[in-house]
Design an enzyme around this catalytic site. Structure first.
Site: not given
Length: 350
Positions: A212, A144, A43, A126
């Site tokens: 969506c 992110d 990460e 994050y």
């Protein structure tokens, strides 16, 4: 909301990307969790670099320092050299600080909860959420760039980034399930990386296409919107590349604070609008016709390169000589390696 998460997890079970630090969904279903150290390392590396580029760096680090205790005991210079090419060296310095804090304060065991992870050097919201969710299966929400894009399109959010981050985080939190949160965190990032891509999103094969809002409105391709970027300035500097007659190179370690802190590089001037010459010693300096150009996040840099061949008895007031056999150009930060690549032909020692 639960239906949405279940749909995405079904897609992930089939289409999960294979990564060396990731445990496949079928293995996680059997109770296997990834190594928290490996997850954290990946990460941090991925903060400014692509998955494709990080794979080999990650493997190299895991070979050299296979656990957090080994990394904590590593020499700073060795870690900085291995990090070369991965972006901000402050992240490498914080990597070491974090590893040493985990060994000193947590007995070499990674904390599982987000709040404790946030107290460690170099770990922000994050990374704390990602490590907690992926490595420990805690129901934390990752946000992110990929997730921001997915949320902006899923809910047709037109407020520009970065101002819309809190709104996108709230949307993402509402979707995060208590069941398989680690797989879900990776699934939503994979969705953004492979289907809900920045350009030409593959809406026809998206598992979330039916719900969506941006797809229905025909606005998916224009989201997320971003505030106009400020024009970044250009700074100037001079880099002095010198070599002794015996082949040794003159280098110096940059100050700990600031860009490239603690890294080995060529002696040079401060980076500004009109750099004042500041050679490390008196010599017959020759200015190259080409300049080294590099872009940092907040500015462009143009370095004038001056070179010199020095006698073996040369005594600089800055820097130190490194024997040619011990000099590894690949360990230099990218901008310093660019300088070397341009200057080396004028300083050959055949």
């Amino acid at each position: 909301m639960r239906e949405r998460a279940a749909t995405l997890l079904q897609w992930y079970d089939v289409h999960a990307r294979v990564m060396p630090w990731r445990v496949a969904p079928q293995d996680r279903a059997s109770g296997v969790l990834p190594d928290p150290y490996g997850v954290w390392l990946s990460e941090v590396m991925l903060q400014q670099t692509t998955v494709a580029a990080v794979r080999e760096y990650w493997r190299k680090f895991m070979t050299l320092w296979p656990n957090v205790t080994a990394l904590a005991a590593a020499e700073d210079a060795d870690v900085m050299a291995a990090w070369a090419g991965l972006g901000y060296y402050a992240r490498a310095r914080n990597l070491l600080k974090c590893a040493r804090a985990i060994v000193a304060d947590h007995g070499g065991v990674f904390p599982a909860d987000r709040a404790t992870l946030l107290t460690l050097p170099g770990i922000g919201p994050y990374t704390a959420a990602a490590v907690s969710a992926i490595a420990f299966d805690r129901p934390e929400t990752v946000l992110d760039g990929n997730v921001e894009r997915v949320m902006a399109r899923l809910f047709d959010v037109h407020d520009p980034l970065p101002g819309s981050k809190p709104q996108l985080l709230a949307r993402a939190e509402a979707l995060t399930p208590d069941t398989r949160p680690g797989d879900y965190a990776q699934a939503v990032m994979d969705l953004g990386a492979t289907i809900c891509s920045p350009k030409s999103p593959a809406c026809g094969i998206c598992p979330w296409r039916d719900g969506c809002a941006a797809r229905r409105a025909g606005t998916a391709a224009e989201l997320p919107k971003k505030s106009p970027k400020k024009k970044i300035p250009t700074r100037q500097g001079i880099a002095y590349v010198a070599r002794r007659a015996d082949g040794a190179w003159l280098l110096e370690t940059r100050p700990e604070r600031g860009l490239l802190g603690g890294m080995l590089g060529w002696p040079g001037t401060a980076w500004g609008t009109e750099p004042e010459p500041d050679p490390p010693l008196a010599a017959d300096w020759q200015t190259l016709a080409v300049t080294a150009r590099h872009t940092f996040t907040h500015f462009h840099l143009e370095l004038t390169i001056q070179t010199a061949i020095l006698p073996d008895a040369a005594t600089p007031h800055r820097g130190a000589f490194i024997a040619d056999a011990a000099f590894r150009p690949a360990s230099l930060p990218t901008v310093m390696r660019k300088v070397y690549d341009l200057a080396k032909a004028t300083l050959r020692n055949d």
